[in-house]
Design an enzyme around this catalytic site. Structure first.
Site, PDB file in Angstrom:
ATOM      1  N   HIS A  54     -43.124 -59.095 -11.144  1.00 24.54           N
ATOM      2  CA  HIS A  54     -43.869 -60.248 -10.594  1.00 24.54           C
ATOM      3  C   HIS A  54     -44.831 -60.780 -11.639  1.00 24.54           C
ATOM      4  CE1 HIS A  54     -46.634 -56.962  -9.837  1.00 24.54           C
ATOM      5  NE2 HIS A  54     -47.598 -57.807  -9.492  1.00 24.54           N
ATOM      6  N   HIS A  56     -48.105 -61.270 -12.084  1.00 27.60           N
ATOM      7  CA  HIS A  56     -49.503 -60.927 -12.380  1.00 27.60           C
ATOM      8  C   HIS A  56     -49.666 -60.464 -13.828  1.00 27.60           C
ATOM      9  CE1 HIS A  56     -50.309 -60.436  -7.821  1.00 27.60           C
ATOM     10  NE2 HIS A  56     -50.467 -61.673  -8.225  1.00 27.60           N
ATOM     11  N   ASP A  58     -51.294 -58.284 -15.436  1.00 28.51           N
ATOM     12  CA  ASP A  58     -51.231 -56.877 -15.852  1.00 28.51           C
ATOM     13  C   ASP A  58     -49.796 -56.346 -15.860  1.00 28.51           C
ATOM     14  OD1 ASP A  58     -51.533 -57.199 -13.008  1.00 28.51           O
ATOM     15  OD2 ASP A  58     -51.886 -55.044 -12.822  1.00 28.51           O
ATOM     16  N   HIS A  59     -48.844 -57.179 -15.486  1.00 26.49           N
ATOM     17  CA  HIS A  59     -47.422 -56.798 -15.551  1.00 26.49           C
ATOM     18  C   HIS A  59     -46.654 -57.609 -16.597  1.00 26.49           C
ATOM     19  CE1 HIS A  59     -47.571 -54.324 -11.811  1.00 26.49           C
ATOM     20  NE2 HIS A  59     -48.672 -55.037 -11.699  1.00 26.49           N
ATOM     21  N   HIS A 110     -46.082 -58.901  -1.780  1.00 20.90           N
ATOM     22  CA  HIS A 110     -47.242 -58.910  -2.680  1.00 20.90           C
ATOM     23  C   HIS A 110     -47.367 -60.310  -3.303  1.00 20.90           C
ATOM     24  CE1 HIS A 110     -50.143 -57.446  -5.569  1.00 20.90           C
ATOM     25  NE2 HIS A 110     -49.355 -57.740  -6.577  1.00 20.90           N
ATOM     26  N   ASP A 134     -45.522 -53.895  -7.772  1.00 18.26           N
ATOM     27  CA  ASP A 134     -46.622 -53.747  -6.805  1.00 18.26           C
ATOM     28  C   ASP A 134     -46.128 -53.941  -5.371  1.00 18.26           C
ATOM     29  OD1 ASP A 134     -48.164 -53.420  -9.006  1.00 18.26           O
ATOM     30  OD2 ASP A 134     -49.364 -55.224  -8.758  1.00 18.26           O
ATOM     31  N   HIS A 172     -48.473 -49.005 -10.389  1.00 16.58           N
ATOM     32  CA  HIS A 172     -49.859 -48.535 -10.556  1.00 16.58           C
ATOM     33  C   HIS A 172     -50.001 -47.091 -10.109  1.00 16.58           C
ATOM     34  CE1 HIS A 172     -52.024 -52.342 -11.421  1.00 16.58           C
ATOM     35  NE2 HIS A 172     -51.082 -52.901 -10.693  1.00 16.58           N
TER      36      HIS A 172
HETATM   37 ZN   LIG Z   1     -49.641 -57.499  -8.738  1.00 15.42          ZN
END
Ligand SMILES: [Zn+2]
Length: 256
Positions: A54, A56, A58-59, A110, A134, A172
């Site tokens: 996805h 975001h 941090d990915h 998410h 996530d 995570h």
């Molecule tokens: Zn996320």
């Protein structure tokens, strides 16, 4: 035999390198490119493909730089928000990774365009592998940022229908917190308590809590068990639907 290298990064993210064809690899959710390059160097790997679950940051933050340095292809389900994406995939699509097949599973919840990647078993690799980003965590699930409880429940149930021995690699390290939450919801659940004790032991020894398995998640993840009489009773919602119970669990976890 193929292997998975887990790269803890950015505090609590897990990035993964999957090694195949001796020295080839694919990366999953490279939020930090330098730690991926470090792991590739250490293990002598070439990077062929990046799978993004996805959009975001941090990915995805390392994806464009890794593509520039290695010439790898970036795969994801969101053309607008994943930088450098080469191939926009949809539910059911199959991607080759050496001898193995990676199936895209759309899992809105998410985010609207979240996907999971299911690597089917193959000769010499008897367990399937599921990269969940996530959507599904060990003992938990992602927050509902772009979709409702119904969508996330449907997505989680699709994942739960994969073979029990599928290895689950999530985005995570929230495992300890998830089982502390779960044991507060169901203080009398011995299986959850045993899992919490086990997670505490692993973390005390500096060990990772991934992979989990689909069987373990079905037995201990309260978000996958929202439809059970036990969970309904624990929340005092005996006549509610699975989606209503899920929504209440998610609401409580958001403020846990
Ligand atoms: Zn996320």
């Amino acid at each position: 035999m193929d292997s998975v290298i887990t790269i803890p990064a950015l505090g609590d993210n897990f990035i993964y390198l999957y090694r195949y064809n001796q020295n080839d690899s694919l990366a999953v959710d490279p939020g930090d490119g330098s730690s991926v390059l470090g792991a590739m160097k250490k293990h002598g790997l070439n990077l062929r493909m990046i799978l993004v679950t996805h959009h975001h940051w941090d990915h995805v933050a390392g994806a464009a730089g890794l593509k520039r340095k290695t010439g790898c292809k970036v795969i994801g389900a969101d053309r607008r928000n994943i930088p450098g994406v080469d191939s926009v995939v949809a539910d059911g699509q199959i991607l080759p990774a050496g001898e193995r097949k990676v199936r895209v599973i759309a899992t809105p919840g998410h985010t609207r365009t979240s996907v999971c990647y299911y690597m089917e078993p193959s000769a010499g690799n008897e367990n399937g592998i599921l990269w969940t980003g996530d959507t599904l965590f060990a003992g938990g699930c992602g927050r509902l940022l772009e979709c409702d409880a119904q969508a996330m429940t449907n997505s989680l149930q699709r994942l739960a229908s994969l073979p029990d021995d599928t290895l689950v690699y999530c985005g995570h390290d929230y495992t300890l917190e998830n089982y502390e939450f779960a044991s507060g919801i169901e203080p009398g659940n011995q299986i959850v308590k045993e899992r919490l004790d086990r997670v505490r032991q692993l973390q005390a020894r500096g060990k990772l809590t991934v992979p989990s398995s689909i069987l373990q998640e079905k037995r201990t993840n309260c978000f996958l068990r929202a439809g059970t009489p036990e969970l309904k009773a624990a929340l005092g919602m005996p006549h509610s639907t699975a989606v209503e119970v899920f929504a209440e669990l998610r609401r409580r976890k958001d403020i846990f």
